[in-house]
Design an enzyme around this catalytic site. Structure first.
Site, PDB file in Angstrom:
ATOM      1  N   ASN A 137     -56.627 -90.249 106.313  1.00 34.12           N
ATOM      2  CA  ASN A 137     -56.116 -89.317 105.303  1.00 34.12           C
ATOM      3  C   ASN A 137     -54.787 -89.757 104.725  1.00 34.12           C
ATOM      4  OD1 ASN A 137     -55.727 -88.481 108.198  1.00 34.12           O
ATOM      5  ND2 ASN A 137     -54.064 -87.325 107.247  1.00 34.12           N
ATOM      6  N   CYS A 187     -56.887 -85.158 100.091  1.00 35.54           N
ATOM      7  CA  CYS A 187     -57.409 -86.232 100.951  1.00 35.54           C
ATOM      8  C   CYS A 187     -58.906 -86.075 101.259  1.00 35.54           C
ATOM      9  CB  CYS A 187     -56.612 -86.290 102.244  1.00 35.54           C
ATOM     10  SG  CYS A 187     -56.175 -84.677 102.912  1.00 35.54           S
ATOM     11  N   HIS A 213     -59.589 -88.209 108.810  1.00 40.47           N
ATOM     12  CA  HIS A 213     -60.436 -87.037 108.576  1.00 40.47           C
ATOM     13  C   HIS A 213     -61.905 -87.473 108.662  1.00 40.47           C
ATOM     14  CE1 HIS A 213     -56.897 -84.983 107.458  1.00 40.47           C
ATOM     15  NE2 HIS A 213     -57.108 -84.758 106.183  1.00 40.47           N
TER      16      HIS A 213
HETATM   17  N1  LIG Z   1     -50.574 -85.656 104.906  1.00 40.68           N
HETATM   18  C1  LIG Z   1     -51.671 -85.946 104.202  1.00 40.68           C
HETATM   19  O1  LIG Z   1     -52.688 -86.451 104.723  1.00 40.68           O
HETATM   20  C2  LIG Z   1     -51.690 -85.688 102.729  1.00 40.68           C
HETATM   21  C3  LIG Z   1     -52.757 -86.149 101.979  1.00 40.68           C
HETATM   22  C4  LIG Z   1     -52.789 -85.916 100.609  1.00 40.68           C
HETATM   23  C5  LIG Z   1     -51.741 -85.238 100.025  1.00 40.68           C
HETATM   24  N2  LIG Z   1     -50.710 -84.788 100.778  1.00 40.68           N
HETATM   25  C6  LIG Z   1     -49.618 -84.086 100.104  1.00 40.68           C
HETATM   26  O2  LIG Z   1     -48.449 -84.901 100.143  1.00 40.68           O
HETATM   27  C7  LIG Z   1     -47.276 -84.076 100.232  1.00 40.68           C
HETATM   28  C8  LIG Z   1     -46.436 -84.498 101.438  1.00 40.68           C
HETATM   29  O3  LIG Z   1     -47.207 -84.401 102.593  1.00 40.68           O
HETATM   30  P1  LIG Z   1     -46.709 -85.012 103.980  1.00 40.68           P
HETATM   31  O4  LIG Z   1     -47.879 -84.844 104.878  1.00 40.68           O
HETATM   32  O5  LIG Z   1     -46.120 -86.354 103.809  1.00 40.68           O
HETATM   33  O6  LIG Z   1     -45.554 -83.965 104.404  1.00 40.68           O
HETATM   34  P2  LIG Z   1     -44.268 -84.208 105.324  1.00 40.68           P
HETATM   35  O7  LIG Z   1     -44.531 -85.171 106.403  1.00 40.68           O
HETATM   36  O8  LIG Z   1     -43.816 -82.839 105.697  1.00 40.68           O
HETATM   37  O9  LIG Z   1     -43.184 -84.860 104.324  1.00 40.68           O
HETATM   38  C9  LIG Z   1     -42.593 -84.123 103.305  1.00 40.68           C
HETATM   39  C10 LIG Z   1     -41.634 -85.015 102.544  1.00 40.68           C
HETATM   40  O10 LIG Z   1     -41.146 -84.283 101.422  1.00 40.68           O
HETATM   41  C11 LIG Z   1     -39.716 -84.298 101.430  1.00 40.68           C
HETATM   42  N3  LIG Z   1     -39.198 -83.060 100.874  1.00 40.68           N
HETATM   43  C12 LIG Z   1     -39.458 -81.798 101.267  1.00 40.68           C
HETATM   44  N4  LIG Z   1     -38.752 -80.916 100.523  1.00 40.68           N
HETATM   45  C13 LIG Z   1     -38.023 -81.647  99.645  1.00 40.68           C
HETATM   46  C14 LIG Z   1     -37.097 -81.317  98.615  1.00 40.68           C
HETATM   47  N5  LIG Z   1     -36.764 -80.055  98.329  1.00 40.68           N
HETATM   48  N6  LIG Z   1     -36.564 -82.331  97.900  1.00 40.68           N
HETATM   49  C15 LIG Z   1     -36.869 -83.611  98.166  1.00 40.68           C
HETATM   50  N7  LIG Z   1     -37.738 -83.989  99.140  1.00 40.68           N
HETATM   51  C16 LIG Z   1     -38.306 -83.016  99.871  1.00 40.68           C
HETATM   52  C17 LIG Z   1     -39.357 -84.437 102.892  1.00 40.68           C
HETATM   53  O11 LIG Z   1     -38.042 -84.938 102.969  1.00 40.68           O
HETATM   54  P3  LIG Z   1     -37.012 -84.539 104.160  1.00 40.68           P
HETATM   55  O12 LIG Z   1     -37.249 -85.540 105.242  1.00 40.68           O
HETATM   56  O13 LIG Z   1     -35.681 -84.742 103.509  1.00 40.68           O
HETATM   57  O14 LIG Z   1     -37.290 -83.141 104.560  1.00 40.68           O
HETATM   58  C18 LIG Z   1     -40.418 -85.448 103.343  1.00 40.68           C
HETATM   59  O15 LIG Z   1     -40.036 -86.737 102.955  1.00 40.68           O
HETATM   60  C19 LIG Z   1     -47.783 -82.637 100.267  1.00 40.68           C
HETATM   61  O16 LIG Z   1     -47.764 -82.112  98.971  1.00 40.68           O
HETATM   62  C20 LIG Z   1     -49.193 -82.785 100.758  1.00 40.68           C
HETATM   63  O17 LIG Z   1     -50.025 -81.724 100.336  1.00 40.68           O
HETATM   64  C21 LIG Z   1     -50.647 -85.001 102.107  1.00 40.68           C
END
Ligand SMILES: NC(=O)c1ccc[n+]([C@@H]2O[C@H](COP(=O)([O-])OP(=O)(O)OC[C@H]3O[C@@H](n4cnc5c(N)ncnc54)[C@H](OP(=O)(O)O)[C@@H]3O)[C@@H](O)[C@H]2O)c1
Length: 345
Positions: free
Chosen positions: A316, A130, A243
């Site tokens: 972000n 991001c 951000h």
């Molecule tokens: N947040 C940001 O600003 C941002 C920006 C760019 C990239 N990212 C990237 O995007 C990804 C997700 O970030 P997030 O912020 O959305 O995290 P988050 O809120 O913790 O969400 C994680 C998601 O992944 C799912 N998940 C986790 N383990 C899993 C598994 N074993 N099988 C299937 N689904 C699974 C979770 O499902 P459950 O509900 O079932 O646990 C949830 O839907 C990360 O790789 C992060 O680095 C994030």
């Protein structure tokens, strides 16, 4: 009738996944089906979508067989496992995790910056970090006009960048402090409420964090410029969404501040908000929920010949993740060749 597409959203229950659903809806993406996928933890739960609800399904090897494309935001290990499965079954993946970003076989794409590399994809396309996305959208017009030799950046990153649990942690800690209760910690190593943590992702051998090194390495890959020098300090701040970044650049050739501002004003994806006399500059509270990269405080760097400095803010979860991914999806559906996969390894 124009074609509609079956879209998978893996990680749909998370902070990014929910925003992907919002983006598909807001941008009127032509879908016939959106399949919300996650782990068994949230399987069966309902998410608001398109004026109704969709039910989250547990992801499995067969989840992608009949999909036209998928957007992943479920972390690197899930992307490593399911990216190749989806790609091999003919479903191109746009991946928000860090898993594939430095893989030379996978294009790393910001549509405003390097959409031409999309043609090289074989089934997986990586969405950058991001903080990198918003920095490069802002710098692209200057890079093209006069070249950039060096970037120094300090980030002020919102807790939503860590995911849904971190959003809850900041809310809980704030409530606890106002109620004179002990502060509980689950996500961050220290209290984040009313505090700043100069620590995002783990530390590496050179003293920088992985998040900081992502900004270094992803900038080189996206600009296709191994010589550009980047130094980053990434800081988590008690902000929910958006951000902010203080950026200093040294350009290869001189550019006047007014010319730089003019270039950024005309560039796609940027909204210049730069009227300090009227207290107008980009702020996270204004960027939240928006798709643009906001740029302001543009000025000459008094410490460096050919130096410029600026303040850059974006949501972000939107341009830093979901919007960028959906924009890539929009490019894929414009060219049927780009919806094909040829994943072989
Ligand atoms: N947040 C940001 O600003 C941002 C920006 C760019 C990239 N990212 C990237 O995007 C990804 C997700 O970030 P997030 O912020 O959305 O995290 P988050 O809120 O913790 O969400 C994680 C998601 O992944 C799912 N998940 C986790 N383990 C899993 C598994 N074993 N099988 C299937 N689904 C699974 C979770 O499902 P459950 O509900 O079932 O646990 C949830 O839907 C990360 O790789 C992060 O680095 C994030």
């Amino acid at each position: 009738m124009s074609r509609e597409y079956k879209v998978g959203v893996l990680g749909a229950s998370g902070a990014v996944g929910r925003e992907v659903l919002n983006c598909l809806e807001d941008r009127v993406f032509p879908f016939s089906e959106v399949r919300a996928l996650a782990s068994e933890r949230s399987a069966g739960s309902k998410l608001e979508f398109n004026g109704g609800e969709i039910t989250v399904q547990k992801v499995g090897p067969d989840s992608f067989k009949d999909l036209d494309l998928a957007i992943f935001s479920a972390g690197a290990s899930v992307s490593r496992e399911y990216g190749p499965i989806a790609a091999k079954s003919g479903c191109p993946v746009i991946d928000n995790s860090s898993c594939w970003r430095q893989d030379e076989r996978v294009p790393l794409v910001v549509p405003e910056v390097n959409s031409r590399v999309l043609a090289q994809h074989r089934g997986i396309i990586a969405n950058p970090n991001c903080s990198t996305i918003q920095m490069l959208v802002a710098l692209k017009p200057i890079y093209d006009a006069v070249g950039i030799k060096r970037i120094v950046v300090s980030t002020y990153q919102a807790v939503s960048g860590t995911g849904q649990k971190a959003i809850e942690e900041l809310a809980d800690q704030t409530r606890q402090i106002f109620n004179c209760q002990d502060v509980t910690r689950k996500v961050y190593p220290h209290r984040i409420a009313f505090n700043c943590l100069p620590h995002i992702d783990s530390f590496t051998d050179n003293g920088y964090t992985k998040e900081e090194m992502k900004m270094v390495n992803e900038t080189k890959k996206i600009f296709g410029d191994e010589n550009i020098k980047v130094s980053a300090t990434c800081v988590r701040v008690p902000v929910f969404y958006g951000h902010s970044e203080a950026i200093w650049i040294e350009t290869a050739r001189h550019i006047e501040v007014g010319a730089a501002r003019e270039l950024m004003t005309r560039a796609p994806g940027i909204l210049v908000v730069d009227n300090p006399e009227a207290n107008q500059y980009p702020m996270a509270v204004d960027a939240a929920g928006r798709d643009e990269v906001f740029v302001g405080r543009i000025r000459a760097d008094i410490s460096c010949d050919n130096g410029l400095t600026m303040w850059v803010v974006a949501d972000n979860l939107r341009k830093g993740a979901a919007t960028n991914a959906v924009e890539i999806a929009e490019l894929l559906i414009r060219d049927p060749e780009l919806l094909k996969t040829s994943w072989e390894w």
